[in-house]
Design an enzyme around this catalytic site. Structure first.
Site, PDB file in Angstrom:
ATOM      1  N   GLU A   1      -4.499   5.210   1.472  1.00 28.50           N
ATOM      2  CA  GLU A   1      -3.978   4.478   0.313  1.00 28.50           C
ATOM      3  C   GLU A   1      -5.113   3.586  -0.224  1.00 28.50           C
ATOM      4  O   GLU A   1      -5.297   3.431  -1.424  1.00 28.50           O
ATOM      5  CB  GLU A   1      -2.796   3.605   0.761  1.00 28.50           C
ATOM      6  CG  GLU A   1      -2.234   2.722  -0.333  1.00 28.50           C
ATOM      7  CD  GLU A   1      -1.016   1.941   0.142  1.00 28.50           C
ATOM      8  OE1 GLU A   1      -0.182   2.504   0.886  1.00 28.50           O
ATOM      9  OE2 GLU A   1      -0.904   0.768  -0.228  1.00 28.50           O
TER      10      GLU A   1
ATOM     11  N   CYS B   1      -2.380  -1.885   3.553  1.00 28.03           N
ATOM     12  CA  CYS B   1      -2.105  -0.660   4.303  1.00 28.03           C
ATOM     13  C   CYS B   1      -3.199   0.356   4.010  1.00 28.03           C
ATOM     14  O   CYS B   1      -3.544   0.599   2.859  1.00 28.03           O
ATOM     15  CB  CYS B   1      -0.740  -0.093   3.929  1.00 28.03           C
ATOM     16  SG  CYS B   1       0.587  -1.026   4.694  1.00 28.03           S
TER      17      CYS B   1
ATOM     18  N   ARG C   1       3.140   5.347  -4.577  1.00 26.17           N
ATOM     19  CA  ARG C   1       1.766   4.816  -4.656  1.00 26.17           C
ATOM     20  C   ARG C   1       0.892   5.595  -5.652  1.00 26.17           C
ATOM     21  O   ARG C   1      -0.331   5.644  -5.511  1.00 26.17           O
ATOM     22  CB  ARG C   1       1.076   4.804  -3.286  1.00 26.17           C
ATOM     23  CG  ARG C   1       1.754   3.957  -2.245  1.00 26.17           C
ATOM     24  CD  ARG C   1       1.775   2.469  -2.592  1.00 26.17           C
ATOM     25  NE  ARG C   1       2.423   1.734  -1.534  1.00 26.17           N
ATOM     26  CZ  ARG C   1       3.745   1.502  -1.493  1.00 26.17           C
ATOM     27  NH1 ARG C   1       4.544   1.907  -2.470  1.00 26.17           N
ATOM     28  NH2 ARG C   1       4.271   0.834  -0.489  1.00 26.17           N
TER      29      ARG C   1
END
Ligand SMILES: Cc1cc2nc3c(=O)[nH]c(=O)nc-3n(C[C@H](O)[C@H](O)[C@H](O)COP(=O)(O)OP(=O)(O)OC[C@H]3O[C@@H](n4cnc5c(N)ncnc54)[C@H](O)[C@@H]3O)c2cc1C
Length: 264
Positions: free
Chosen positions: A252, A180, A130
């Site tokens: 995130e 998420c 990520r």
């Protein structure tokens, strides 16, 4: 876009480039600057299994199209409701695959409005979970296009449909969420969603914000959630996870403060 960016730079107006907003949380006071909604949309199939796509193309669209054409590498993109630019910036991933795995080059515009292309071959694109080189890039204003290098595969479409089906079964895809919320902690720990689930946090709510009953790493706006509700719920979840497991969760999702001054 380069013209607008040059203007904002000259006039010292803060800018924020938004894809589909599927991983961002704006402050309740809004954003004190210019939000540039990226709609650079084109897809150009090239030679040697290369696909060049405008940063405003739906990542989901690109995943389905390439799988239908019999190319493997972007099946995981199907069901990710962002843009190509957002996926490159976030290094979006699923099912053990990441955007960076298949990116050959990325075209950007700087804050001064000049264009530049970064390539895998020149070692200019380093990715991790990520994380993309663009999140810390000095002077970046916007990603405008990316070229993906894929491989031919007879069962790409089948795999893409399987991934989509599993997403439907496990994620609250029709609820109001921003994907998420927490990065997976790694280091042999369970995923963030599994940790929250194990601690019985599904359904926990603050104001209009609720930990999804379907997948605990998604926070749902049940109708009237403010940004503050979501942020307080995030802090509460992090506190409980830390107390019970010693694991420090990190977001995130990207919070955009009112006074945000450049790409962060
Ligand atoms: C139901 C649901 C499922 C999801 N599933 C997944 C998943 O499986 N895997 C996953 O990784 N993510 C997932 N997400 C999160 C999200 O879709 C991805 O992170 C996506 O890549 C974000 O794209 P976006 O265009 O919406 O970016 P935005 O949310 O608009 O922006 C995210 C960040 O990228 C920056 N950005 C966006 N476009 C550009 C650009 N052109 N130039 C420079 N910066 C840019 C923004 O400034 C911001 O900082 C999911 C979200 C939802 C709601």
């Amino acid at each position: 876009m380069a013209h607008v960016l040059r203007y904002c730079h000259r006039e010292k107006i803060p800018t924020f480039v938004l894809g589909k907003g599927s991983n961002v949380l704006f402050d309740d006071r809004g954003f004190n600057g210019c939000v540039i909604l990226n709609r650079v949309e084109f897809i150009e199939p090239g030679q040697e299994n290369l696909f060049r796509a405008g940063a405003g193309v739906g990542f989901n669209t690109l995943g389905i199209l390439t799988a239908r054409l019999g190319f493997t590498g972007l099946e995981f993109a199907s069901g990710i409701p962002g843009t190509v630019g957002g996926a490159v910036f976030m290094n979006a991933g699923a099912h053990g695959c990441e955007t960076g795995d298949v990116v050959d080059s990325v075209e950007i515009v700087t804050a001064e409005g000049t264009s530049r292309t970064l390539t895998r071959d020149n070692g200019e694109l380093a990715w991790s979970y990520r994380t993309s080189p663009f999140q810390q890039m000095e002077g970046l204003a916007a990603i405008v296009a990316a070229t993906f290098k894929l491989d031919k595969s007879g069962d790409a479409r089948k795999r893409q449909l399987t991934f989509m089906d599993s997403r439907r079964q496990t994620q609250p895809i029709t609820a109001k969420t921003a994907g998420c919320v927490f990065r997976n902690p790694g280091g042999g720990q369970p995923s963030a969603g599994a940790l929250l689930d194990q601690l019985g946090l599904k359904g926990l709510s603050i104001g209009g914000a609720q930990v999804s009953e379907k997948h605990a790493n998604f926070l749902v706006n049940t109708g009237s959630a403010t940004c503050e509700d979501i942020r307080v719920l995030i802090d509460e979840v992090k506190k409980r996870v830390k107390e019970k497991t010693e694991v420090e969760l990190h977001e995130e999702i990207r919070y955009v403060p009112h006074g945000y001054s450049s790409q962060q």
